[in-house]
Design a protein around this motif. Structure first.
Motif, short mmCIF file in Angstrom:
data_model
loop_
_atom_site.label_atom_id
_atom_site.label_comp_id
_atom_site.label_asym_id
_atom_site.label_seq_id
_atom_site.Cartn_x
_atom_site.Cartn_y
_atom_site.Cartn_z
N LEU A 25 11.26 23.23 2.43
CA LEU A 25 10.83 22.56 1.17
C LEU A 25 11.23 23.29 0.04
N ASP A 26 11.82 22.42 -0.95
CA ASP A 26 12.43 22.88 -2.15
C ASP A 26 11.47 22.20 -3.17
N GLY A 27 10.85 22.45 -3.96
CA GLY A 27 10.07 21.81 -4.86
C GLY A 27 9.24 20.70 -4.18
N ASP A 28 9.45 19.50 -4.55
CA ASP A 28 8.57 18.45 -4.23
C ASP A 28 9.61 17.42 -3.21
N ARG A 29 10.65 18.37 -2.64
CA ARG A 29 11.60 17.50 -1.79
C ARG A 29 11.67 18.33 -0.27
N ILE A 30 11.88 17.70 0.64
CA ILE A 30 12.59 18.47 1.85
C ILE A 30 14.07 18.37 1.85
N THR A 31 14.63 19.21 2.23
CA THR A 31 16.05 19.45 2.15
C THR A 31 16.82 20.06 3.27
N ALA A 89 5.82 12.68 -3.73
CA ALA A 89 5.37 13.44 -2.85
C ALA A 89 6.01 13.53 -1.47
N VAL A 90 6.03 14.59 -0.66
CA VAL A 90 6.52 14.39 0.75
C VAL A 90 5.41 13.72 1.44
N THR A 91 5.90 12.78 2.17
CA THR A 91 5.14 11.87 3.22
C THR A 91 5.87 11.95 4.54
N THR A 150 24.35 14.52 -1.17
CA THR A 150 25.37 15.16 -1.87
C THR A 150 26.49 15.45 -0.80
N LEU A 151 27.60 15.02 -1.07
CA LEU A 151 28.83 15.22 -0.26
C LEU A 151 29.60 16.27 -1.15
N GLY A 152 29.98 17.41 -0.30
CA GLY A 152 30.78 18.29 -0.65
C GLY A 152 32.10 18.35 0.17
N TYR A 153 33.02 19.48 0.20
CA TYR A 153 34.38 19.39 0.93
C TYR A 153 33.85 18.97 2.53
N ASN A 154 33.12 19.89 3.08
CA ASN A 154 32.80 19.86 4.46
C ASN A 154 31.25 19.92 4.56
N THR A 155 30.36 19.59 3.68
CA THR A 155 28.98 19.64 3.59
C THR A 155 28.41 18.41 3.34
N VAL A 156 27.04 18.14 3.60
CA VAL A 156 26.51 16.98 3.39
C VAL A 156 24.99 17.56 3.12
N THR A 157 24.40 17.38 1.91
CA THR A 157 22.95 17.98 1.88
C THR A 157 22.04 16.74 1.49
N LEU A 158 20.92 16.68 2.05
CA LEU A 158 19.99 15.79 1.88
C LEU A 158 18.84 16.33 1.10
N ALA A 159 18.41 15.46 0.03
CA ALA A 159 17.03 16.01 -0.49
C ALA A 159 16.33 14.66 -0.66
N VAL A 160 14.87 14.97 -0.03
CA VAL A 160 14.09 13.70 0.10
C VAL A 160 12.77 13.59 -0.25
N HIS A 161 12.20 13.02 -0.95
CA HIS A 161 10.81 12.74 -1.00
C HIS A 161 10.53 11.26 -1.12
N THR A 162 9.28 10.79 -1.26
CA THR A 162 8.65 9.47 -1.33
C THR A 162 8.17 8.86 -2.86
N HIS A 163 9.28 7.97 -3.27
CA HIS A 163 8.84 7.59 -4.62
C HIS A 163 7.63 6.97 -4.69
N MET A 181 0.78 -1.18 0.00
CA MET A 181 -0.17 -0.04 0.17
C MET A 181 0.75 1.20 -0.02
N PRO A 182 0.80 2.23 -0.94
CA PRO A 182 1.74 3.22 -1.04
C PRO A 182 1.35 4.09 0.09
N THR A 183 2.54 4.94 0.56
CA THR A 183 2.19 5.89 1.31
C THR A 183 1.56 7.10 0.87
N GLN A 184 0.86 8.06 1.91
CA GLN A 184 -0.07 8.85 1.46
C GLN A 184 0.82 10.16 1.53
N PRO A 185 0.43 11.05 0.63
CA PRO A 185 1.48 12.34 0.56
C PRO A 185 0.84 13.14 1.84
N LEU A 186 1.57 14.19 2.06
CA LEU A 186 1.10 15.14 3.11
C LEU A 186 0.70 16.41 2.55
#
Length: 101
Positions: free
Chosen positions: A23-29, A79-81, A61-74, A1-6
């Motif tokens: 929120l950045d477009g369709d992802r939380i970051t 969508a964001v869930t 995304t791994l940078g020199y001294n940074t880590v960036t996450l961008a997440v949504h639910t396929h 059963m798919p997860t429901q969008p918020l």
């Protein structure tokens, strides 16, 4: 059963509980800063372990001294869930152990 969008309101309410996330477009970051590239790499490995445990994966995304996450639910059509916020909260919990800000 798919997860429901918020709804937009649910996303905004949950973001208010997670400083640094947005929120950045369709992802939380979020971008974390770490002391060194090696520290950032170790943080990525730890995040990957949590993602495997949750069976929910972000774009990392791994940078020199940074880590960036961008997440949504396929399986919710990109969508964001609740699963995204669970992952975000878990990453925030482990960030202090890596001195990630």
């Amino acid at each position: 059963m798919p997860t429901q969008p918020l709804s937009q309101k649910e996303i905004e309410d949950r973001l208010a509980e997670l400083p640094g996330w947005s929120l950045d477009g369709d992802r939380i970051t979020r971008t974390y800063r770490l002391r060194t590239h090696l520290a950032a790499t170790a943080f990525v490995v730890h995040i990957a372990q949590i993602q495997e445990e949750l069976d929910h994966h972000s774009d990392l995304t791994l940078g020199y001294n940074t880590v960036t996450l961008a997440v949504h639910t396929h399986d919710a059509g990109g969508a964001v869930t609740g699963k995204d916020f669970e992952l975000a909260a878990r990453v925030d919990e482990l960030a202090p152990a890596h001195a990630a800000t």
